[in-house]
Design an enzyme around this catalytic site. Structure first.
Site, PDB file in Angstrom:
ATOM      1  N   HIS A  36      46.714  29.772  37.004  1.00  0.00           N
ATOM      2  CA  HIS A  36      46.176  29.498  35.670  1.00  0.00           C
ATOM      3  C   HIS A  36      45.543  30.767  35.091  1.00  0.00           C
ATOM      4  CE1 HIS A  36      45.396  26.192  32.922  1.00  0.00           C
ATOM      5  NE2 HIS A  36      44.189  26.664  32.712  1.00  0.00           N
ATOM      6  N   ARG A  62      34.980  29.245  33.749  1.00  0.00           N
ATOM      7  CA  ARG A  62      35.669  30.329  34.463  1.00  0.00           C
ATOM      8  C   ARG A  62      36.818  30.873  33.615  1.00  0.00           C
ATOM      9  NH1 ARG A  62      35.336  27.132  40.072  1.00  0.00           N
ATOM     10  NH2 ARG A  62      33.313  27.930  40.729  1.00  0.00           N
ATOM     11  N   GLU A  63      37.531  29.969  32.953  1.00  0.00           N
ATOM     12  CA  GLU A  63      38.611  30.403  32.064  1.00  0.00           C
ATOM     13  C   GLU A  63      38.045  31.231  30.909  1.00  0.00           C
ATOM     14  OE1 GLU A  63      40.522  26.835  30.825  1.00  0.00           O
ATOM     15  OE2 GLU A  63      41.550  26.572  32.733  1.00  0.00           O
ATOM     16  N   LEU A  64      36.911  30.800  30.380  1.00  0.00           N
ATOM     17  CA  LEU A  64      36.269  31.526  29.293  1.00  0.00           C
ATOM     18  C   LEU A  64      35.933  32.951  29.715  1.00  0.00           C
ATOM     19  CD1 LEU A  64      35.063  31.444  26.417  1.00  0.00           C
ATOM     20  CD2 LEU A  64      32.909  30.724  27.488  1.00  0.00           C
TER      21      LEU A  64
END
Length: 140
Positions: A36, A62-64
């Site tokens: 991801h 975490r994606e941010l």
């Protein structure tokens, strides 16, 4: 409620033949998360939909972080959308939004790592909320 908005946005992007990557609630740690993150890094544009419950998801946070890193390193275009939350509230992490952010840090980390994660996520939220985006309240 933001799920409904995101599903409509996803549908429209697919109709326009835009390849999309949506955060799945059941995304497991490990290999899937790594894949991801690689997909985020390979993206030219990141659309982030902020809602009242955004900071409840450590995966989203975490994606941010990854998106902010890609913006700073590769110039990735970041388009924030504020769904039933004001940009000010995201930028300054007030009230329940902040409380959920603190709880997410405590759920994922321990000791000194808690404060470090909170700080990183808070800085990422402040950075992205400072980008001109769309407040869904202003549009149909």
């Amino acid at each position: 409620m933001s799920r409904k908005f995101v599903s409509h946005l996803h549908s429209v992007l697919l109709q326009a033949q835009v390849k999309t990557l949506i955060n799945e609630e059941n995304l497991q740690q490990g290999k899937k998360l790594e894949e991801h993150m690689r997909a985020i890094a390979a993206s030219k544009i990141a659309i982030i939909v902020f809602s009242q419950t955004y900071t409840e998801s450590t995966c989203c946070l975490r994606e941010l972080e990854k998106i902010v890193e890609c913006r700073e390193t590769f110039g990735q275009i970041v388009l924030p959308i504020f769904y039933e939350i004001y940009p000010f509230d995201v930028r300054h992490q007030k009230g329940d939004f902040r409380k959920a952010l603190e709880e997410a840090a405590h759920k994922s980390y321990s000791g000194e790592q808690v404060e470090h994660a909170f700080s990183r996520w808070s800085n990422a939220l402040t950075t992205v909320a400072g980008i001109t985006g769309w407040n869904v309240r202003d549009f149909r």
